[in-house]
Design an enzyme around this catalytic site. Structure first.
Site, PDB file in Angstrom:
ATOM      1  CB  ILE A  10      -0.977  -0.115   1.383  1.00  0.00           C
ATOM      2  CG1 ILE A  10      -1.385  -0.559   1.079  1.00  0.00           C
ATOM      3  CG2 ILE A  10      -1.846   1.198   1.202  1.00  0.00           C
ATOM      4  CD1 ILE A  10      -2.451  -1.566   2.633  1.00  0.00           C
ATOM      5  N   GLY A  16       6.464   3.079   9.213  1.00  0.00           N
ATOM      6  CA  GLY A  16       6.763   1.495   8.790  1.00  0.00           C
ATOM      7  C   GLY A  16       6.544   1.684   7.908  1.00  0.00           C
ATOM      8  CB  VAL A  18       0.948  -0.188   4.814  1.00  0.00           C
ATOM      9  CG1 VAL A  18      -0.382   0.091   5.106  1.00  0.00           C
ATOM     10  CG2 VAL A  18       1.790   1.371   5.719  1.00  0.00           C
ATOM     11  CE  LYS A  33       2.413   2.955  11.202  1.00  0.00           C
ATOM     12  NZ  LYS A  33       1.183   3.724  11.853  1.00  0.00           N
ATOM     13  CG  ASP A 126      -0.487  14.336  11.926  1.00  0.00           C
ATOM     14  OD1 ASP A 126      -0.445  15.488  11.227  1.00  0.00           O
ATOM     15  OD2 ASP A 126       0.189  13.559  11.510  1.00  0.00           O
TER      16      ASP A 126
END
Length: 437
Positions: A10, A16, A18, A33, A126
């Site tokens: 993805i 990290g 995904v 993830k 965020d």
């Protein structure tokens, strides 16, 4: 990890990779993830712990679901429900611009999720289009709670001001505030709302200082009257901006309806306590005036196939490729005439058009082939691609004259280029190619 089979990739975030996977027993598609532990002696990152703890305690249709957490090698894996895309993709899709009813539906889903978090004293910190995921049914869900924190309006708890993505960062954070509340999320909601209407960011700053300058240029210079406590912010006296008057939001968002402008003005307020709450915003006239929000069953679906990013060394030209090749050839001709004929594999007088081969002692360093305009018809400019290849060392041609051996380090071989000559040649080539790039 044995319970899942990876079927695709993805993307990759700050913490990290995904990947898309399928559960071997249930057949459910999930997003895995993978978070590596780069510093094993420090344990799990605090951002990951916060995200896991928050998602385990949250059960809302407007927040992405955490399905599983397990260790994998020198790290761990978070299994989320698979989402089709994000709001940023929908905004940037010029082939399917968002309609006012769709914008209204997305904002309603966003405010529902934000209200759910704020009622539980959780601020996301965020919020941005990339963190608002879209399901295969067109439903918007809040994701990436790695920066979320529990807040208290009565306490004097200090938080970091280095949160939120710059374009969606509240002005109190830009001034270095360490004490703040859910108002930072409400400011971000206003920025996202304006971006959906305008199909472009409302405050696109290029740095933290420029971000604050852009906000002040549009909303006007604040004062203690409009923003109580402004002069007490940590970074208020570190930088000053010229006085400016507010620009009417009707000019910034020309496509917004009167109700939409009224609502966005209630979000983009300097004083955090004066910003409209998410629960009150859901009752605003904007959501009850025509056109009504698009029904969930009619919401657009993100595309299943996404274009792959272009190669790192491939560039699409805006003009025929021969314009580049002829300019390079002309520049090389000038260099050919200026340099000594001994530096080339064949003399110019022979009438042969050789490759420009630069030699250091008996080893060729670089070979640049001469490029001539093709005799065939030119292809359309948009169909041509210019690819930059790294030059590789080549073996000397059999026709190249033998170079006399160098007997000492103080004597140069005939036909060899010194380091200074190579440096000057590189500058010449850079000057010749600069207008074309």
């Amino acid at each position: 990890m044995d319970a899942y089979t990876v079927v695709g990739r993805i993307g990759e975030g700050a913490h990290g990779v995904v990947v898309r996977a399928v559960h071997n027993n249930t057949g459910e598609l999930v997003a895995l993830k993978k978070v590596p532990l780069r510093r094993l002696h420090q344990g799990m990152p605090t951002t990951a712990l916060r995200e896991i703890k928050a998602l385990q305690q949250i059960n809302s249709q407007h927040v992405v679901r955490l399905l599983d957490v397990f260790a994998e090698g020198a790290g761990f894996v978070l299994a989320f429900e698979l989402m089709q895309g994000d709001l940023g993709e929908m905004i940037r899709d010029a082939t399917r611009p968002l309609t006012p009813p769709q914008v209204k539906a997305y904002l309603h889903m966003l405010l529902s999720g934000v209200a759910f978090l704020h009622q539980r004293n959780i601020m996301h910190r965020d919020l941005k289009p990339a963190n608002l995921l879209i399901s295969e049914k067109g439903q918007l869900k809040i994701a990436d709670l790695g920066l979320c924190r529990v807040f208290s309006r009565k306490g004097r708890r200090l938080y970091s001001h280095q949160v939120a993505t710059r374009w969606y960062r509240a002005p109190e954070l830009l001034y270095g505030a360490r004490q703040y509340d859910e108002g930072v999320d409400l400011w971000a909601v206003g920025c996202i709302f304006g971006e959906m209407i305008n199909c472009s960011p409302v405050f696109p700053g290029e740095s933290d200082i420029d971000q604050l300058c852009v906000v002040l240029r549009i909303l006007g210079t604040p004062s203690e009257v409009s923003w109580p406590g402004l002069s007490q912010l940590p970074d208020y006296k570190k930088i000053t901006f010229p006085e400016s008057k507010a620009i009417p939001l009707e000019q910034v968002l020309p496509d917004a309806s009167p109700d939409a402008l009224d609502l966005i003005k209630k979000f983009l307020v300097y004083f955090s306590e004066k910003r409209i709450s998410a629960s009150n915003a859901l009752m605003h006239d904007y959501f009850f005036s025509p056109p009504l929000p698009t029904p969930p069953t009619e919401m657009p679906i993100p595309p299943t196939t996404k274009p792959s990013p272009p190669a790192t060394q491939e560039y699409i030209t805006d003009f025929p490729i021969t314009d580049i090749t002829d300019s390079i050839a002309a520049r090389l001709d000038a260099l050919y005439m200026n340099l000594s004929s001994a530096a080339f594999s064949r003399p110019r007088e022979l009438g042969h058009v050789p490759s420009l081969s630069l030699y250091s002692r008996n080893t060729p360093l670089l070979q640049v082939p001469k490029i001539r305009r093709p005799q065939s018809h030119l292809q359309p400019a948009h169909s041509l691609r210019a690819t930059v290849h790294q030059a590789k060392p080549v073996e000397p041609r059999h026709s190249a004259p033998a170079l006399a051996p160098q007997t000492s380090t103080s004597v140069n071989t005939p036909g060899a280029l010194t380091v200074d000559e190579l440096r000057e040649l590189g500058k010449e080539l850079a000057l010749g190619l600069a207008p074309l790039l």
